[in-house]
Write a protein that holds these residues in place. Structure first.
Motif, short mmCIF file in Angstrom:
data_model
loop_
_atom_site.label_atom_id
_atom_site.label_comp_id
_atom_site.label_asym_id
_atom_site.label_seq_id
_atom_site.Cartn_x
_atom_site.Cartn_y
_atom_site.Cartn_z
N THR A 195 0.83 -1.20 0.00
CA THR A 195 0.00 0.00 0.00
C THR A 195 0.86 1.25 0.00
O THR A 195 1.88 1.31 0.70
CB THR A 195 -0.92 0.04 1.24
N VAL A 196 0.47 2.23 -0.80
CA VAL A 196 1.04 3.56 -0.71
C VAL A 196 -0.09 4.57 -0.82
O VAL A 196 -1.00 4.42 -1.64
CB VAL A 196 2.10 3.81 -1.81
N ASP A 197 -0.09 5.58 0.06
CA ASP A 197 -1.18 6.55 0.14
C ASP A 197 -0.57 7.94 0.36
O ASP A 197 0.22 8.14 1.29
CB ASP A 197 -2.10 6.18 1.30
N TYR A 198 -0.95 8.89 -0.48
CA TYR A 198 -0.40 10.23 -0.40
C TYR A 198 -1.52 11.24 -0.68
O TYR A 198 -2.34 11.05 -1.58
CB TYR A 198 0.71 10.42 -1.43
N ILE A 199 -1.57 12.31 0.13
CA ILE A 199 -2.51 13.39 -0.13
C ILE A 199 -1.88 14.71 0.31
O ILE A 199 -1.23 14.79 1.35
CB ILE A 199 -3.85 13.16 0.59
N ALA A 200 -2.04 15.74 -0.52
CA ALA A 200 -1.53 17.08 -0.22
C ALA A 200 -2.64 18.09 -0.50
O ALA A 200 -3.31 18.02 -1.54
CB ALA A 200 -0.31 17.40 -1.06
N ARG A 201 -2.82 19.02 0.44
CA ARG A 201 -3.86 20.04 0.29
C ARG A 201 -3.26 21.41 0.61
O ARG A 201 -2.52 21.56 1.59
CB ARG A 201 -5.04 19.78 1.23
N ALA A 202 -3.62 22.38 -0.20
CA ALA A 202 -3.24 23.78 0.05
C ALA A 202 -4.49 24.63 -0.08
O ALA A 202 -5.17 24.59 -1.12
CB ALA A 202 -2.17 24.23 -0.94
N MET A 203 -4.81 25.38 0.96
CA MET A 203 -6.00 26.23 0.96
C MET A 203 -5.65 27.58 0.36
O MET A 203 -4.78 28.30 0.86
CB MET A 203 -6.54 26.40 2.38
N THR A 217 -6.79 23.37 -3.13
CA THR A 217 -6.06 22.58 -4.12
C THR A 217 -5.69 21.23 -3.49
O THR A 217 -5.09 21.18 -2.42
CB THR A 217 -4.80 23.32 -4.57
N THR A 218 -6.04 20.16 -4.18
CA THR A 218 -5.83 18.81 -3.64
C THR A 218 -5.18 17.92 -4.70
O THR A 218 -5.60 17.91 -5.85
CB THR A 218 -7.16 18.17 -3.20
N VAL A 219 -4.15 17.21 -4.28
CA VAL A 219 -3.56 16.14 -5.10
C VAL A 219 -3.46 14.92 -4.20
O VAL A 219 -2.85 14.98 -3.12
CB VAL A 219 -2.18 16.53 -5.64
N SER A 220 -4.05 13.81 -4.63
CA SER A 220 -4.02 12.61 -3.80
C SER A 220 -3.87 11.37 -4.67
O SER A 220 -4.26 11.35 -5.84
CB SER A 220 -5.29 12.49 -2.96
N GLU A 221 -3.29 10.35 -4.07
CA GLU A 221 -3.16 9.05 -4.72
C GLU A 221 -3.14 7.97 -3.66
O GLU A 221 -2.51 8.12 -2.61
CB GLU A 221 -1.87 8.97 -5.53
N ASP A 222 -3.86 6.89 -3.88
CA ASP A 222 -3.73 5.71 -3.04
C ASP A 222 -3.75 4.48 -3.93
O ASP A 222 -4.46 4.43 -4.93
CB ASP A 222 -4.82 5.65 -1.97
#
Length: 480
Positions: A195-203, A217-222
């Motif tokens: 498993t690999v899970d990544y999420i980044a958010r910038a308001m 702004t959201t970039v995510s991957e799982d």
């Protein structure tokens, strides 16, 4: 720019590697250079005739024996001080109790005497899990549409667990006065969950006073892949008495022949309000789950050789094993199916981004061991062995899919212990220590400087990594 053109670029930047200890062949205590588990050698060692790594040595069994060996306590720690950014440490640690080998050997006294042996060998390859988060206020988004520093939250989670269990049936017999032969048939069950899970958010900073309306702004991957596979392989062994005190052995282990195996892969990628240019926002969704995929896990041909010098107080032992290379292939190869939503016409190639891949360099490991009789019923022993990584030469960028392994460094193992002999049994206890590391492990992401140009992934570099293991080993051999 079309979304279908951006997806390959995004998946190239998203994480495709992790870190821990699984790209090594000699990590288990049961092997041709461990010198602790009874029978885990290639040439003669005056052991108690249990399930030998080299089945040709089973001919030395004088009476029926049963053996149970394992690690009654094992501690493992793996640390990356700057795993996903400066001061953002990734750490996986834990303790466990691990039964490893249970075996029984029975000599058959017929016209052509031989010995049969049965064993179950469990090898917990790795149990790795890390989490980390960065929660700061820093300048992430372009000031042309979001002036000033933004609230940024980045999270990372990764896990990998591999277990391998083998059932062995072996036989050894004499082919001459100084030559013995043996064969072991082995059924292997391999299980892995990755498993690999990544999420980044910038308001974004709002243009007006109402912060509740500020876009995020959201970039995510799982990604999670799991599979099981059953396979068969054989060991062909030979042992020679070169002279009175000199013994040699040779073992050929065939590649694994798959008999059954299935797996599942599930993946989600999401991008929201990512402005590659101030006037063009990007929103993307890719999602898929595929089950009952055929697995293609492979293990290579290996050739092992050993030499033992027997002296009055003990033995000196050396061993080496060569493992052949394995070409790049997909352990799980998903089917072309809907992935990008809505369908942009490029889903025929989306399966390439969901595959779990493996590739291995050729490796030669070597070890040395010694035993010394300090009293009639007490023997001390020690061993050192290398455990080179088959992934250390495969550091090229992985642009499609995910690597099956999560380490690429070499390990070094040491074992110290004692064997106490009684009339009906032997009790062996010892200590195992393992060390490995690198100063140049490639990061998958780096939260130091996330921005639109790197899809909020930052600019990955390299990071130090270290692993340390310690275990208390116990083996009980009962002689009937």
């Amino acid at each position: 720019m079309r979304i279908s053109c951006l997806l390959p670029l995004l998946l190239t930047l998203l994480p495709a590697r992790l870190s821990a200890q699984d790209a090594n062949y000699w990590s288990s205590s049961y092997g041709p250079a461990g010198y602790f588990m009874p029978g885990s050698v290639i040439s003669q060692n005056r052991d108690s005739g249990v399930m030998f790594y080299n089945p040709a040595l089973l001919v030395n069994t004088a009476t029926s024996t049963t053996s149970i060996s394992g690690t009654i306590y094992q501690y493992q720690s793996l640390v990356y001080p700057d795993g996903i950014g400066t001061g953002l440490r990734l750490k996986s640690q834990g303790a466990s109790i691990i039964p490893m080998v249970a075996s029984r050997a029975v000599p058959v006294k017929k016209k052509l005497p031989f010995t049969l042996a049965f064993a179950i060998v469990h090898n917990p390859v790795i149990d790795y899990g890390v989490t980390q988060q960065k929660d700061v206020v820093q300048d992430v988004l372009d000031n042309s549409y979001s002036p000033g520093p933004e609230t940024f939250i980045g999270q990372y989670k990764a896990a990998n667990r591999i277990d391998q269990t083998a059932v062995q049936l072996g036989a050894g017999w004499r082919a001459g006065k100084k030559l013995s032969l043996g064969i072991t048939a082995e059924g292997v069950v391999q299980r892995q969950s990755f498993t690999v899970d990544y999420i980044a958010r910038a308001m974004m900073n709002p243009a007006g006073p109402d912060t509740l309306l500020a876009p995020i702004t959201t970039v995510s991957e799982d990604y999670t892949a799991s599979y099981w596979q059953v396979g068969l392989r054989a060991k062909l062994g030979m042992a020679w008495e070169i002279a009175r005190n000199h013994h040699a052995g040779l073992v050929f282990t065939t590649p694994v022949l798959k008999t059954a195996g299935k797996g599942t892969a599930i993946s989600n990628v999401q991008i929201s309000n990512l402005y590659l240019t101030p006037a063009a926002g990007l929103n993307l969704l890719a999602s898929s789950r595929q089950a009952k995929l055929p697995s293609h896990w492979k293990n290579p041909l290996s050739i092992a050789a050993g030499y033992t010098y027997m002296h009055r107080k003990g033995q000196l032992y050396v061993a080496a094993e060569y493992f052949a290379a394995i070409k790049a292939h997909s352990v799980l190869q998903p089917r072309p199916a809907a992935f990008i939503r809505p369908d942009t016409g490029s889903n025929a190639t989306s399966a390439e981004f969901l595959q779990l891949k493996d590739e291995r360099s050729a490796v030669i490991n070597c070890g040395i061991g010694a035993s010394y009789l300090v009293a009639e019923d007490l023997t001390l022993f020690a061993s050192l062995r290398t455990d080179f990584s088959y992934a250390r030469k495969n550091r090229r960028a992985l642009t499609e899919g995910y690597n099956i392994y999560i380490t690429n460094w070499d390990l070094y193992h040491m074992q110290l212990g004692a064997n106490m002999r009684r009339k009906r049994y032997n009790l062996r206890t010892g200590l195992m220590l393992t060390y490995g590391g690198t100063n140049n492990y490639p990061q998958t992401i780096n939260f130091d400087h996330p921005n639109e140009d790197n899809f909020l992934l930052g600019d990955p570099g390299v990071t130090p990594g270290r692993t340390l293991q310690a275990g208390v080993l116990v083996s009980y051999i009962h002689n009937f």
